[in-house]
Design an enzyme around this catalytic site. Structure first.
Site, PDB file in Angstrom:
ATOM      1  N   ASP A   1       9.300   2.952  -0.275  1.00 33.99           N
ATOM      2  CA  ASP A   1       8.285   3.519   0.422  1.00 33.99           C
ATOM      3  C   ASP A   1       8.549   3.089   1.832  1.00 33.99           C
ATOM      4  O   ASP A   1       7.855   2.014   2.378  1.00 33.99           O
ATOM      5  CB  ASP A   1       6.930   3.276   0.038  1.00 33.99           C
ATOM      6  CG  ASP A   1       5.883   3.830   0.759  1.00 33.99           C
ATOM      7  OD1 ASP A   1       6.103   4.470   1.749  1.00 33.99           O
ATOM      8  OD2 ASP A   1       4.623   3.635   0.348  1.00 33.99           O
TER       9      ASP A   1
ATOM     10  N   TYR B   1       0.851  -1.218   0.172  1.00 28.52           N
ATOM     11  CA  TYR B   1       0.085  -0.100   0.050  1.00 28.52           C
ATOM     12  C   TYR B   1       0.901   1.370   0.023  1.00 28.52           C
ATOM     13  O   TYR B   1       1.746   1.289   0.809  1.00 28.52           O
ATOM     14  CB  TYR B   1      -1.042  -0.019   1.208  1.00 28.52           C
ATOM     15  CG  TYR B   1      -1.747   1.274   1.291  1.00 28.52           C
ATOM     16  CD1 TYR B   1      -2.889   1.475   0.446  1.00 28.52           C
ATOM     17  CD2 TYR B   1      -1.456   2.084   2.222  1.00 28.52           C
ATOM     18  CE1 TYR B   1      -3.566   2.564   0.669  1.00 28.52           C
ATOM     19  CE2 TYR B   1      -2.291   3.284   2.655  1.00 28.52           C
ATOM     20  CZ  TYR B   1      -3.449   3.430   1.524  1.00 28.52           C
ATOM     21  OH  TYR B   1      -4.241   4.717   1.823  1.00 28.52           O
TER      22      TYR B   1
ATOM     23  N   LYS C   1       4.203   9.040   8.950  1.00 23.72           N
ATOM     24  CA  LYS C   1       4.199   8.208  10.354  1.00 23.72           C
ATOM     25  C   LYS C   1       5.136   8.697  11.350  1.00 23.72           C
ATOM     26  O   LYS C   1       5.080   9.890  11.870  1.00 23.72           O
ATOM     27  CB  LYS C   1       4.096   6.825  10.071  1.00 23.72           C
ATOM     28  CG  LYS C   1       2.998   6.348   9.198  1.00 23.72           C
ATOM     29  CD  LYS C   1       2.562   4.882   8.893  1.00 23.72           C
ATOM     30  CE  LYS C   1       1.317   4.969   8.449  1.00 23.72           C
ATOM     31  NZ  LYS C   1       1.153   3.964   7.141  1.00 23.72           N
TER      32      LYS C   1
HETATM   33  C1  LIG Z   1       0.327   4.733   5.819  1.00 21.85           C
HETATM   34  C2  LIG Z   1       1.181   4.495   4.677  1.00 21.85           C
HETATM   35  C3  LIG Z   1       1.034   5.398   3.460  1.00 21.85           C
HETATM   36  C4  LIG Z   1       0.275   6.307   3.403  1.00 21.85           C
HETATM   37  O1  LIG Z   1       0.324   7.464   4.305  1.00 21.85           O
HETATM   38  P1  LIG Z   1      -0.910   8.245   4.631  1.00 21.85           P
HETATM   39  O2  LIG Z   1      -0.405   9.305   5.447  1.00 21.85           O
HETATM   40  O3  LIG Z   1      -1.855   7.475   5.196  1.00 21.85           O
HETATM   41  O4  LIG Z   1      -1.270   9.154   3.366  1.00 21.85           O
HETATM   42  C5  LIG Z   1       1.951   4.955   2.603  1.00 21.85           C
HETATM   43  N1  LIG Z   1       2.744   4.035   2.397  1.00 21.85           N
HETATM   44  C6  LIG Z   1       2.890   3.151   3.437  1.00 21.85           C
HETATM   45  C7  LIG Z   1       3.967   2.021   3.364  1.00 21.85           C
HETATM   46  C8  LIG Z   1       2.063   3.310   4.592  1.00 21.85           C
HETATM   47  O5  LIG Z   1       2.198   2.657   5.403  1.00 21.85           O
END
Ligand SMILES: *Cc1c(COP(=O)(O)O)cnc(C)c1O
Length: 435
Positions: A240, A145, A268
């Site tokens: 990511d 994701y 995060k």
């Molecule tokens: C949480 C997450 C996102 C999205 O971040 P948001 O701040 O919710 O838009 C993208 N990539 C990874 C790997 C994530 O865990």
């Protein structure tokens, strides 16, 4: 007696005003078939709901709160910050400070751009990759994701997987057509794809430790292969690390596995619990971002002084006390090994997968290496286990396709309590099997 009466009422009312009663789908507890506790406050590793229940929190706002909730130094810094005004839309010293701190953890972040969410970070990193390569196609892995932007909302794990929506309505077919998906950890599939059409691929984006189909580490050679084929074909490798940055290790997955990506996305933890994320990496690539270069990207609240303050305070504490990572990781190992032991005692087949301070308890007898493996888990057992824990003060992520997290506030007594409840929960599952 455990009750969620007030939360249930609050949920009814929230559903009148917001789709599903929430502002992000997984919070609605649909995948576990119940109503979510409404939260009133949190402190350390504890979270409290409006019904007066207290939980040991393994969600931690889906990862950010590695120092624990309401960490006093972070709170104090924020209290001072808001008195100076909450947004200026102009440069501040704080932004450079944060950029330097990030670079101290991840030296390959030569230049960064601050944004407000992980979604924005990945979306913008892809634009940079497409802009510099002049190519349209991107590769992502099934079950990873990367936020909810159009071209990344294809086979995107967790929330989506939970709801069984492979794609979202509203994503144009023409946009999705430029996204090639491959199974996670499938080295051969990567090689074949690049041999056939590597020169048309702008970027490979990957969670170097997958967290959004549950915690799935990269198999040996997977990240190495991604690095090799993207270099060979002049594609951009995007890590990511919104979830696994500061979790897989202090320097993220890139440090842990020794692979240098071209661009990295963080979110995060980097925002210390406020809306803040980052993309960055190679100077020659980031120099192409506006206003230095032609690739457009902007944000009214980007680099917001309050968010920067939370991020800076968090990263400063992590840097000052490098043992935080060791301690949180040691607690994670203790918890995960304990869970395996308790499950074994009751003959419940599980795989407890963890990297750094993230983990998932999968109800399956085979290691989970990709999304298909994760989907083969016993979801009924997961649900029962989840509900037993919730009603006994243990707050796990409400889906089999999610990672859980520890903080520096999860002390040995909390781990012990968690394992006691797990033991009881496994015993309940074992009763079902006999019945
Ligand atoms: C949480 C997450 C996102 C999205 O971040 P948001 O701040 O919710 O838009 C993208 N990539 C990874 C790997 C994530 O865990």
């Amino acid at each position: 007696m455990y009750t969620l009466e007030k939360s249930k009422q609050a949920f009814q009312e929230a559903k009148v005003y917001m789709p599903g009663g929430v502002n992000s789908p997984v919070r609605s507890y649909r995948s576990v078939g119940s109503e979510p506790p409404f939260i009133s406050s949190a402190s350390g590793d504890r979270i409290y709901d409006i019904d007066g229940n207290e939980y040991i929190d393994y969600v931690l706002s889906w990862g950010p709160m590695i120092l624990g909730h309401a960490k006093s130094e972070v709170v104090a810094a924020l209290q001072e910050a808001v008195l100076r005004g909450t947004s200026y839309g102009a440069p501040t010293l704080l932004e450079t400070e944060v950029a330097k701190k990030i670079q101290a953890f991840m030296p390959h972040m030569e230049m960064v751009r601050m944004v407000n969410s992980g979604t924005e970070a990945t979306m913008s990193a892809l634009r940079v990759a497409r802009g510099v390569t002049g190519r349209d196609k991107i590769v992502k892995f099934i079950g990873c994701y990367h936020g909810h932007s159009d071209c990344l909302l294809v086979k995107a794990g967790s929330g989506l997987a939970t709801f069984g929506v492979p794609d979202s309505p509203g994503v144009p077919a023409s946009v999705a057509a430029d996204t090639i998906t491959l199974p996670y950890n499938d080295i051969e599939a990567v090689r074949e794809l690049f041999a056939a059409q590597g020169d048309t691929i702008a970027a490979v984006i990957v969670e170097p430790v997958a967290g959004n189909m549950g915690c799935v580490p990269p198999v040996e050679g997977f990240l190495e292969t991604l690095r090799a084929v993207t270099s060979e074909h002049k594609s951009i490798l995007i890590f990511d690390e919104v979830m696994c940055g500061f979790r897989a290790s202090a320097g993220g997955a890139q440090k842990k596995y020794g692979i240098v990506p071209d661009l990295t996305c963080l979110g995060k933890i980097v925002g210390g619990g406020l809306p803040m994320a980052v993309f960055g990496g190679r100077r020659d690539l980031m120099s192409q971002v506006a206003p230095q270069g032609p690739i457009y990207q902007a944000g009214t609240l980007s680099g917001n002084p309050v968010a920067m303050t939370a991020g800076l305070a968090t990263l400063t504490l992590l840097q000052q006390d490098p043992t935080v990572f060791k301690r949180v990781e040691a607690a994670t190992v203790k918890l995960c090994e304990g869970l395996v032991e308790r499950a074994k005692k009751h003959n419940i087949p599980v795989q407890v997968q963890y990297v750094g301070s993230m983990f998932t308890l999968f109800f399956t007898d085979k290691p989970v290496r990709n999304f298909e493996d994760a989907s083969a888990c016993n979801m009924e057992q997961f649900k029962k286990f989840f509900h037993y824990n919730l009603s006994h003060g243990i707050y796990y992520a409400p889906s089999q396709y999610e990672s859980n997290f520890l903080s520096m506030c999860h002390i040995p007594q909390d781990i012990e309590k968690t394992l006691e409840v797990a033991d009881e929960a496994f015993a309940e599952l074992a009763k079902d099997l006999k019945a």
